[in-house]
Write a protein that holds these residues in place. Structure first.
Motif, PDB file in Angstrom:
ATOM      1  N   ASP A  63      17.082 -36.939 -50.129  1.00 40.10           N
ATOM      2  CA  ASP A  63      17.747 -35.685 -49.435  1.00 40.10           C
ATOM      3  C   ASP A  63      17.200 -34.155 -49.200  1.00 40.10           C
ATOM      4  O   ASP A  63      17.658 -33.446 -49.097  1.00 40.10           O
ATOM      5  CB  ASP A  63      19.040 -35.767 -49.639  1.00 40.10           C
ATOM      6  N   ILE A  64      15.719 -34.291 -50.245  1.00 36.69           N
ATOM      7  CA  ILE A  64      15.576 -33.201 -50.759  1.00 36.69           C
ATOM      8  C   ILE A  64      15.300 -32.212 -48.938  1.00 36.69           C
ATOM      9  O   ILE A  64      15.201 -30.412 -49.551  1.00 36.69           O
ATOM     10  CB  ILE A  64      14.377 -32.203 -51.472  1.00 36.69           C
ATOM     11  N   GLY A  65      14.848 -32.705 -48.223  1.00 41.27           N
ATOM     12  CA  GLY A  65      14.871 -31.838 -46.820  1.00 41.27           C
ATOM     13  C   GLY A  65      15.596 -31.308 -46.320  1.00 41.27           C
ATOM     14  O   GLY A  65      15.682 -30.801 -44.975  1.00 41.27           O
ATOM     15  N   LYS A  66      17.040 -31.973 -46.368  1.00 46.04           N
ATOM     16  CA  LYS A  66      18.103 -31.955 -45.975  1.00 46.04           C
ATOM     17  C   LYS A  66      18.616 -30.234 -45.870  1.00 46.04           C
ATOM     18  O   LYS A  66      19.487 -28.837 -45.518  1.00 46.04           O
ATOM     19  CB  LYS A  66      19.389 -32.373 -46.188  1.00 46.04           C
ATOM     20  N   ALA A  67      18.795 -29.191 -47.070  1.00 47.83           N
ATOM     21  CA  ALA A  67      18.958 -28.116 -47.295  1.00 47.83           C
ATOM     22  C   ALA A  67      17.787 -27.245 -46.465  1.00 47.83           C
ATOM     23  O   ALA A  67      18.391 -26.457 -45.904  1.00 47.83           O
ATOM     24  CB  ALA A  67      18.893 -27.471 -48.530  1.00 47.83           C
ATOM     25  N   MET A 108       7.912 -31.281 -49.641  1.00 49.48           N
ATOM     26  CA  MET A 108       8.678 -30.595 -50.386  1.00 49.48           C
ATOM     27  C   MET A 108       7.991 -32.062 -51.967  1.00 49.48           C
ATOM     28  O   MET A 108       7.906 -31.009 -53.112  1.00 49.48           O
ATOM     29  CB  MET A 108      10.145 -30.601 -50.163  1.00 49.48           C
ATOM     30  N   VAL A 109       8.458 -32.895 -51.553  1.00 50.30           N
ATOM     31  CA  VAL A 109       7.928 -33.455 -53.027  1.00 50.30           C
ATOM     32  C   VAL A 109       6.501 -33.481 -53.008  1.00 50.30           C
ATOM     33  O   VAL A 109       6.315 -33.288 -54.603  1.00 50.30           O
ATOM     34  CB  VAL A 109       7.161 -35.203 -52.722  1.00 50.30           C
ATOM     35  N   TYR A 110       5.475 -33.128 -52.786  1.00 56.76           N
ATOM     36  CA  TYR A 110       3.667 -32.701 -52.712  1.00 56.76           C
ATOM     37  C   TYR A 110       4.144 -31.427 -53.577  1.00 56.76           C
ATOM     38  O   TYR A 110       3.925 -30.770 -55.422  1.00 56.76           O
ATOM     39  CB  TYR A 110       3.001 -32.854 -51.912  1.00 56.76           C
ATOM     40  N   LYS A 111       4.997 -30.541 -53.225  1.00 56.97           N
ATOM     41  CA  LYS A 111       5.024 -29.045 -54.121  1.00 56.97           C
ATOM     42  C   LYS A 111       5.521 -29.605 -55.719  1.00 56.97           C
ATOM     43  O   LYS A 111       5.419 -29.166 -56.038  1.00 56.97           O
ATOM     44  CB  LYS A 111       6.089 -28.549 -53.154  1.00 56.97           C
ATOM     45  N   PHE A 149       6.424 -32.211 -57.387  1.00 54.89           N
ATOM     46  CA  PHE A 149       4.983 -32.514 -58.400  1.00 54.89           C
ATOM     47  C   PHE A 149       4.228 -31.563 -59.215  1.00 54.89           C
ATOM     48  O   PHE A 149       3.704 -31.863 -60.221  1.00 54.89           O
ATOM     49  CB  PHE A 149       4.490 -34.068 -58.048  1.00 54.89           C
ATOM     50  N   LYS A 150       3.274 -31.350 -57.995  1.00 57.16           N
ATOM     51  CA  LYS A 150       2.309 -30.564 -58.057  1.00 57.16           C
ATOM     52  C   LYS A 150       3.123 -28.852 -59.193  1.00 57.16           C
ATOM     53  O   LYS A 150       2.291 -28.785 -60.621  1.00 57.16           O
ATOM     54  CB  LYS A 150       1.824 -29.225 -57.488  1.00 57.16           C
ATOM     55  N   ARG A 151       4.200 -28.207 -59.168  1.00 57.69           N
ATOM     56  CA  ARG A 151       4.141 -27.657 -60.093  1.00 57.69           C
ATOM     57  C   ARG A 151       5.410 -27.673 -61.029  1.00 57.69           C
ATOM     58  O   ARG A 151       4.908 -27.496 -62.033  1.00 57.69           O
ATOM     59  CB  ARG A 151       6.136 -26.891 -59.113  1.00 57.69           C
ATOM     60  N   LEU A 152       5.445 -28.610 -61.522  1.00 55.47           N
ATOM     61  CA  LEU A 152       6.083 -29.634 -62.694  1.00 55.47           C
ATOM     62  C   LEU A 152       5.095 -30.240 -63.079  1.00 55.47           C
ATOM     63  O   LEU A 152       4.890 -30.904 -64.066  1.00 55.47           O
ATOM     64  CB  LEU A 152       7.172 -30.821 -61.987  1.00 55.47           C
ATOM     65  N   LYS A 153       3.539 -30.577 -63.066  1.00 56.03           N
ATOM     66  CA  LYS A 153       2.544 -30.877 -63.388  1.00 56.03           C
ATOM     67  C   LYS A 153       2.533 -33.089 -63.840  1.00 56.03           C
ATOM     68  O   LYS A 153       3.011 -32.899 -64.914  1.00 56.03           O
ATOM     69  CB  LYS A 153       1.555 -29.662 -64.340  1.00 56.03           C
ATOM     70  N   MET A 154       2.764 -32.620 -62.630  1.00 57.75           N
ATOM     71  CA  MET A 154       3.575 -34.590 -62.567  1.00 57.75           C
ATOM     72  C   MET A 154       2.460 -34.947 -61.903  1.00 57.75           C
ATOM     73  O   MET A 154       1.807 -34.672 -61.149  1.00 57.75           O
ATOM     74  CB  MET A 154       4.727 -34.751 -62.129  1.00 57.75           C
ATOM     75  N   PRO A 155       1.987 -35.936 -61.574  1.00 58.40           N
ATOM     76  CA  PRO A 155       0.877 -37.183 -61.541  1.00 58.40           C
ATOM     77  C   PRO A 155       1.014 -37.170 -59.496  1.00 58.40           C
ATOM     78  O   PRO A 155       1.915 -37.354 -59.555  1.00 58.40           O
ATOM     79  CB  PRO A 155       0.879 -38.484 -61.226  1.00 58.40           C
ATOM     80  N   LEU A 156      -0.734 -36.462 -59.800  1.00 54.95           N
ATOM     81  CA  LEU A 156      -0.705 -36.272 -57.912  1.00 54.95           C
ATOM     82  C   LEU A 156      -1.568 -37.575 -57.362  1.00 54.95           C
ATOM     83  O   LEU A 156      -1.924 -37.944 -56.408  1.00 54.95           O
ATOM     84  CB  LEU A 156      -0.834 -34.903 -57.329  1.00 54.95           C
ATOM     85  N   ASN A 157      -0.908 -38.504 -57.731  1.00 55.05           N
ATOM     86  CA  ASN A 157      -1.575 -39.809 -57.589  1.00 55.05           C
ATOM     87  C   ASN A 157      -0.902 -40.750 -57.064  1.00 55.05           C
ATOM     88  O   ASN A 157      -0.092 -40.257 -56.139  1.00 55.05           O
ATOM     89  CB  ASN A 157      -2.403 -40.139 -58.221  1.00 55.05           C
TER      90      ASN A 157
END
Length: 473
Positions: free
Chosen positions: A289-293, A316-319, A321-329
């Motif tokens: 639901d993060i797109g609701k805000a 927003m998921v991509y952004k 993940f990228k900010r937290l340095k999580m896998p972009l795979n």
């Protein structure tokens, strides 16, 4: 007063090997931390065992390896003064007892040799400062200077020393406190909890990779909401996941309100934790639901709306993940897909048509069951009649998915007629006409105008080619 003894905790023969090696080197040695804690909590046998030597941990590791029949390789980390080896399904890490001092801008301490007491003082929590002696004359004796056993019994997370110093020195310990409280369903002692709030800003010096490691463990816990509620209470959440915090609150206009999407999200995560151990599906529940805000609007005719929040949320998921340095795979793409499609089965539940189900299967592919699991977890109504109705609707969707998939086989759809065959039939080079014909076949199958069958697809190909003015080769 004699110390309590737990020889039964040390039944693994490797402890006798360590004991003999320590006595041969005239070192005091102890098993400390998680192994002892989990034994006392009856959480099963730990596979990672931390050994502290009052002296050189590296020399003790080498001596242990020499005394084991298969002479396992010793991995030495001189910078940290540690060594590790694997044997009989466990991994032993050896370190010399040490005392630490910290600077303001780093969680990496200055390290000096120390006593066992120094080493226990530097531990994050009382329940992780428990040590069992491995020397022959005191084998199995428990050293518990901070009443860690009592804290285990009382289900309390507490720091051995001043919590402000403990958390300021190494702010990752704040996340670890919350993670242990979540995993064990323990309470963080008030003084310690207040210290986390006071030091929340210090989390900024911790790398995102370390923070994400703790987030994974919180999400993998039986009731993940405990951890996220604690991060919220201690003001850690704005520094880690502001997108999630932005969902909090209920607005009211002209007598119309919407639900608090932050607390709703935590309910969804707890619901999904009951049905799956897939941590990436749990991430999808957390972010669905993060797109609701950013999409929240008020319309006088229809009230509060969140148009296209699934699409915005998937971006927003991509952004995030990228900010937290999580896998972009593929893991990130899976979470994106789940967030993007999170409302599809809900809309479908009110009108379960074959064509809509075919499209759902086609778009979700191999993840259609995961998507349904997410949507069922999203039911958080407290009205028992509504709860039952929504679940019954989703059961109809699930049954229809099975029926349509068995008949039409559109999951991981491969067109019955390939692009190569279209090119050969009409003597074409790569061109937009090929895409038009392939899309026409796909749409016809999804709409149910033709079966997912080669002969019917070929007939449509020839018909569509004729409409496009193409000549058969």
């Amino acid at each position: 007063m004699s110390k309590p003894t737990y020889k039964n905790a040390l039944k693994n023969p490797v402890f006798n090997t360590v004991s003999k090696a320590a006595d041969a080197l005239s070192l005091d040695a102890y098993v400390i931390g998680g192994f002892v804690r989990d034994y006392l909590l009856k959480r099963g046998d730990a596979k990672d065992i931390d050994i502290v030597a009052v002296g050189s941990g590296i020399e003790l590791a080498k001596e242990v390896s020499k005394n084991l029949s298969h002479k396992p390789k010793v991995a030495i980390f001189k910078t940290y003064g540690t060594a590790a080896l694997k044997t009989a399904g466990v991994e032993l890490e050896f370190v010399g007892a040490r005392k630490e001092s910290y600077t303001k801008d780093s969680r990496n301490p200055k390290v000096e040799n120390g006593t066992l007491q120094d080493d226990q003082n530097r531990r994050d929590f009382t329940i992780n400062a428990l040590a069992l002696s491995l020397n022959e004359d005191t084998f199995g004796e428990l050293l518990d200077p901070f009443d860690g056993v009592k804290d285990l019994d009382d289900k309390i997370i507490r720091t051995p020393l001043n919590p402000d110093i403990t958390y300021s020195d190494d702010p990752l310990r704040m996340m670890r406190a919350i993670r242990f409280a979540t995993q064990l369903n323990f309470t963080i002692e008030k003084e310690s909890l207040d210290a986390i709030t006071r030091n929340a800003e210090r989390i900024k010096i911790i790398t995102n990779e370390r923070i994400v490691d703790e987030l994974h463990k919180i999400l993998a816990s039986p009731v993940p909401s405990i951890g996220f509620a604690l991060m919220h209470k201690t003001n850690l959440l704005p520094h880690i996941m502001p997108e999630l915090l932005a969902l909090q609150g209920i607005d009211e206009k002209e007598g119309q309100r919407h639900k608090d999407n932050f607390w709703h999200t935590l309910e969804v995560v707890d619901n999904i934790a009951l049905t799956t151990d897939n941590v990436w599906l749990r991430w999808a529940a957390l972010l669905h639901d993060i797109g609701k805000a950013p999409t929240k609007r008020f319309d006088k005719k229809v009230g509060w709306t969140f148009h296209a929040h699934e699409f915005v949320g998937s971006k927003m998921v991509y952004k995030l993940f990228k900010r937290l340095k999580m896998p972009l795979n593929d893991k990130m793409k899976f979470v994106q897909k789940m967030v993007l499609m999170s409302s599809r089965p809900i809309v479908l539940a009110s009108d379960v048509t074959d064509s809509a189900v075919r499209r759902l299967i086609f778009d979700a592919g191999e993840y259609v069951e995961d998507l349904m699991t997410l949507c069922e977890a999203d039911i958080t109504t407290k009205n028992p009649k509504k709860f039952k109705r929504y679940h019954n609707n989703f059961k109809l969707v699930r049954d229809k998915i099975v029926e349509v998939e068995e008949r039409d086989q559109v999951r991981n759809f491969q067109p019955p007629v390939t692009g190569e065959e279209i090119m050969k039939t009409f003597n074409l080079k790569p061109s937009r006409e090929i895409g038009i014909i392939k899309d026409a076949i796909k749409e016809a199958i999804l709409e149910g105008d033709i079966s997912n069958d080669y002969e019917e697809a070929k007939a449509l190909m020839l018909k569509k080619g004729k409409e496009l003015g193409l000549s058969i080769n």
